[in-house]
Structures are given as structure tokens and as C-alpha cells.
Design an enzyme around this catalytic site. Structure first.
Site, PDB file in Angstrom:
ATOM      1  CE  LYS A   1      40.420  38.307  68.444  1.00 46.16           C
ATOM      2  NZ  LYS A   1      39.368  37.402  68.933  1.00 46.16           N
TER       3      LYS A   1
ATOM      4  CD  GLN B   1      39.565  34.705  71.455  1.00 50.60           C
ATOM      5  OE1 GLN B   1      39.717  35.901  71.235  1.00 50.60           O
ATOM      6  NE2 GLN B   1      39.444  33.821  70.471  1.00 50.60           N
TER       7      GLN B   1
ATOM      8  CG  ASP C   1      33.846  39.104  68.527  1.00 52.06           C
ATOM      9  OD1 ASP C   1      34.711  39.384  67.671  1.00 52.06           O
ATOM     10  OD2 ASP C   1      34.088  38.438  69.558  1.00 52.06           O
TER      11      ASP C   1
END
Ligand code: NDP
Length: 278
Positions: free
Chosen positions: A52, A96, A119
Site C-alpha cells: 500500500k 490494517q 477502506d
């Protein structure tokens, strides 16, 4: 000839488009910053977080890394997220997953501001998605819609079957396909006569989390098959929920693993980051 859907190329195209857009935004003084929060050193999470960060650097997004030890208290993480919510220099926040067992991931996700929820996991983002309102889309399902569109596969009016009903893949996938005017069925572990259901699919999305479970007996001739699964086979090579070699003989189009859905998830994360500045 079966069409092999090239997720690597499509994701690269998207990142290149975003890079150009970010360069234009920079000319107007707009900088985009993604805060990436990791708790502990889970090896798989480290790989995802690194990928990422690399994608951010490529597209021109600044990424800020926040690393907490595995033993950090949940409260410490919540305080950090609140700080990032208030920080006007931070556009997107990514925590995460998975988090250590002593932390409540749902609580952490709910603490992220819906305006920075790149997200797309916050209940507000999920609600907006189902209501057809503008908002952040869950990255993997959004990537699948892009894969289909950019491969010239029409969705409207098609019968789509999703095997799997998780909050991060199956359910948002259903909402997005519905938004594209597909007729959608979600199957799961309680579905009776699964093969009868999957054989109705013009487009079959396998998000079942079971290594190579979907073989040619699950699909009809000419179906489009999208494989979300991510596993290692006995030779330690990456493979999916679909038995690629068997299914590709019967499908009209199929995504490989690796090089199908996987690269799209990060590309769509980058798209959500750019969305914060649009
Ligand atoms: P989950 O384990 O959260 O969900 C799996 C779903 O499949 C559940 O809804 C479950 O049903 C259903 N299921 C399990 N066994 C069966 C069965 N025998 N028959 C029918 N349905 C079944 O998985 P995720 O959605 O998180 O992930 C799915 C796969 O996608 C995994 O391999 C994961 O690694 C991969 N993945 C890949 C990503 C990428 O970027 N490429 C991103 C996210 C995930 P029930 O609800 O009834 O238990």
C-alpha cells in the site's frame, strides 16, 4: 477462446490515471495524505502495508506510517485514530486488519471518521453504498466492478451469483452489482444445492475462502468467473477459490490468481484516497 482477465494490467492503468489526476491536484496546491496504522508485525500484514505504501508513492500520495506494538492497549489505538480524524492534513485513515485478538476491530472501524474511511468498512459507508449515495466503496468489490467494465463484460440484466457473504467482500459485492442493475444471488455455507445455484450464474464471484473449491461442476458453459480467493497450494504457489485449469475450459472469461482480483484492491484503495480530494 477463454478471456483471461488481466488484473495486473487493469490495475496499472488505474494507477497511471490516478497518478495523472494527483499531479493535476498538486498543481492546485492539493496534497493527499493516507495514514496507515499497523498493530503488531504479522508477516502477511507487513507485506500488505508495504504494498500500500509503494502504491501511494507511485500515485503521488503521501503515506504516514503509524506502528503500534502487538501488546498496545485498544484505547491507545482508539486515541490515535481520534487524533488522525482531527488532523486536517490527513485525508484517509487505514487500520490494517486483522488486529490482535484483544482488540475489537468493529469498534476501531466505527471510530474512523466516515469522511476518512478509505477502506469503506464504516457502517456509514456501508449504509451509503446500499442507499446508492456517494461514499467510499469497499475496495475489493469495487475493483471487481472495474475489472468487468474494463474487460468489456456487461453487468446490467445478468444473473450474478456470489459465493460468500462476508462484510468486506460478499455483501458489498452484492450492493455494487445491484447498483449496476444485475440480478443478484448471495450463497453461503447454509445454501442448499449450491451447484444448482451457481450454475444459474452468468457471472460467478467466488469469495468462499476455500482453496480451489469451485471446479467446472459449479459453472455453466460460457459463464464469467471472478476468483477473489487467496491461498497457497501444496507447492506453496498462490491459488484461488476456483480450480482455474478446470474452470477455464468452460468459462468465457476468468480471473487468474495471482494477477486477477488481488492487484485491483490496492488500485481501488488509491482511488478512494484520491476521492477524498475530488
Ligand atoms: P470469509 O471467511 O469472511 O467468508 C467466507 C464466506 O464463504 C462466508 O460467507 C461463508 O458462509 C462462505 N462459505 C464458506 N464455506 C462455504 C461452502 N462450503 N459453501 C458455501 N459458502 C461457504 O472470507 P472473505 O470474504 O474475507 O474472503 C474470501 C476469500 O477472498 C478468502 O480466500 C480471502 O483470502 C480472499 N480475499 C481476497 C482479497 C483480495 O484482495 N484478493 C480481499 C479479501 C479477501 P457463512 O457466512 O455461512 O459462514
Amino acid at each position: 477462446m477463454t478471456q483471461i482477465i488481466d488484473g495486473k494490467k487493469i490495475s496499472q492503468d488505474i494507477k497511471d490515471e490516478l497518478k495523472a489526476e494527483v499531479a493535476e491536484l498538486k498543481k492546485t496546491g492539493r496534497e493527499i495524505c493516507l495514514a496507515v496504522v499497523q498493530v503488531g508485525k504479522d508477516p502477511a500484514s507487513c507485506v500488505y502495508v508495504n504494498n500500500k505504501k509503494k502504491a501511494c508513492a507511485y500515485v503521488g500520495i503521501r503515506s504516514e506510517a503509524y506502528e503500534l506494538p502487538e501488546t498496545a492497549a485498544e484505547e491507545e489505538l482508539l486515541v490515535l485514530v481520534e487524533q488522525l480524524n482531527k488532523d486536517s492534513a490527513v485525508n484517509g485513515i487505514l487500520v490494517q486488519l486483522p488486529l490482535p485478538a484483544h482488540m475489537d476491530a468493529d469498534k476501531v472501524i466505527r471510530t474512523i471518521s466516515p469522511d476518512k474511511d478509505v477502506d469503506g468498512f464504516h457502517p456509514v459507508s456501508v449504509g451509503r453504498l446500499w442507499l446508492g449515495e456517494k461514499g467510499f466503496l469497499s475496495c475489493t468489490p469495487a475493483g471487481i466492478i472495474e475489472l468487468l467494465k474494463r474487460s468489456g463484460i456487461s453487468i446490467a440484466g445478468k444473473r450474478c451469483v456470489i459465493v460468500g457473504r462476508s462484510n468486506i467482500v460478499g455483501k458489498p459485492m452484492a450492493a455494487l452489482l445491484l447498483r449496476e442493475n444485475a440480478t443478484v444471488t448471495i450463497a453461503h455455507s447454509h445454501t442448499r444445492d449450491l451447484k444448482e445455484v451457481t450454475k444459474c450464474a452468468d457471472i460467478l464471484i467466488a469469495a468462499v475462502g476455500r482453496r480451489q473449491m469451485i471446479d467446472d461442476s459449479y459453472i455453466k458453459d460460457g459463464a464469467v468467473v471472478i476468483d477473489v480467493g487467496m491461498h497457497r497450494n501444496d507447492q506453496n504457489k498462490l491459488c484461488g477459490d476456483v480450480d482455474f485449469d478446470k474452470v477455464k475450459e468452460k468459462a468465457s472469461a476468468i480471473t487468474p490468481v495471482p494477477g486477477g482480483v488481488g492487484p485491483m484492491t490496492i488500485a481501488m484503495l488509491m482511488n478512494n484516497c484520491v476521492e477524498t480530494a475530488r
